[in-house]
Design a protein around this motif. Sequence first.
Motif, PDB file in Angstrom:
ATOM      1  N   ILE A   1       0.935  -1.359  -0.004  1.00 38.92           N
ATOM      2  CA  ILE A   1       0.139   0.045  -0.007  1.00 38.92           C
ATOM      3  C   ILE A   1       0.988   1.208   0.104  1.00 38.92           C
ATOM      4  O   ILE A   1       1.914   1.183   0.600  1.00 38.92           O
ATOM      5  N   ARG A   2       0.455   2.297  -0.713  1.00 42.89           N
ATOM      6  CA  ARG A   2       1.297   3.473  -0.754  1.00 42.89           C
ATOM      7  C   ARG A   2       0.419   4.655  -0.203  1.00 42.89           C
ATOM      8  O   ARG A   2      -0.732   4.426   0.139  1.00 42.89           O
TER       9      ARG A   2
ATOM     10  N   ALA B   1      -6.615  -0.761   2.379  1.00 44.89           N
ATOM     11  CA  ALA B   1      -6.613  -2.480   2.505  1.00 44.89           C
ATOM     12  C   ALA B   1      -7.819  -3.034   2.455  1.00 44.89           C
ATOM     13  O   ALA B   1      -7.756  -4.103   1.801  1.00 44.89           O
ATOM     14  N   ALA B   2      -9.035  -2.136   2.605  1.00 47.43           N
ATOM     15  CA  ALA B   2     -10.448  -2.784   2.480  1.00 47.43           C
ATOM     16  C   ALA B   2     -10.686  -3.834   1.313  1.00 47.43           C
ATOM     17  O   ALA B   2     -11.105  -4.817   1.422  1.00 47.43           O
ATOM     18  N   ALA B   3     -10.116  -3.390   0.234  1.00 49.76           N
ATOM     19  CA  ALA B   3     -10.392  -3.990  -1.066  1.00 49.76           C
ATOM     20  C   ALA B   3      -9.296  -5.181  -1.413  1.00 49.76           C
ATOM     21  O   ALA B   3      -9.598  -5.945  -2.286  1.00 49.76           O
ATOM     22  N   ARG B   4      -8.290  -5.141  -0.764  1.00 50.04           N
ATOM     23  CA  ARG B   4      -7.037  -5.967  -1.041  1.00 50.04           C
ATOM     24  C   ARG B   4      -6.435  -6.910  -0.183  1.00 50.04           C
ATOM     25  O   ARG B   4      -5.882  -7.760  -0.343  1.00 50.04           O
ATOM     26  N   TYR B   5      -6.734  -6.535   1.278  1.00 53.62           N
ATOM     27  CA  TYR B   5      -5.970  -7.177   2.092  1.00 53.62           C
ATOM     28  C   TYR B   5      -7.365  -7.704   3.351  1.00 53.62           C
ATOM     29  O   TYR B   5      -8.069  -6.864   3.552  1.00 53.62           O
ATOM     30  N   ALA B   6      -7.042  -8.798   4.068  1.00 54.63           N
ATOM     31  CA  ALA B   6      -7.679  -8.859   5.292  1.00 54.63           C
ATOM     32  C   ALA B   6      -7.442  -7.798   6.401  1.00 54.63           C
ATOM     33  O   ALA B   6      -6.299  -7.518   6.279  1.00 54.63           O
TER      34      ALA B   6
END
Length: 125
Positions: free
Chosen positions: A22-23, A33-38
Motif C-alpha cells: 500500500i502506498r 486495505a479494505a479491497a485488497r487485504y484482510a
Amino acid sequence: MKPRKGRLWCVPFARAVSGVEIRGNAVTWWAQAAARYARGSEPKIGAVMNFRGTRKMPMGHVAVVSNILDSRRIQIDHANWIRNRITKDQVVVDVSSANDWSQVRVVNADGSMGRVNPVFGFIYN
C-alpha cells in the motif's frame, strides 16, 4: 528502502517488512486495505498495526507486529517513532476498555507508558 532526503519513514519500512503493498500516508492504509487485504482487531505476527491520525500524528503511523507477549501486550518493529530511527521489538499495550486494540500505549525506552494512541486495527498479508 532508502530514506528520502535523509529521512526514514514508517510507510516504506512497514511495506518492506510486511509485504503489504500500500502506498500513501499511513492514515490512508486502512481504507486502501479494505479491497485488497484482510483486516481485523487481532494482532498476528507480521501484520501491520495501523494507527489513526491524531493532532500529534496527523499522517497516522504503521508498524509491524514482531511478537505477541499475551492478550494485551505485543511487540512491534517500526520506523520514525523516534525521529529517523528504526525501533525493534517495542512493547505496545492494549488499553482499550473492550480489549479490541482500538486504543494502545507504546512503551518508551525508559519503560514508561506513552500517550494513548487510537488504532484502526491490523492489516494481514
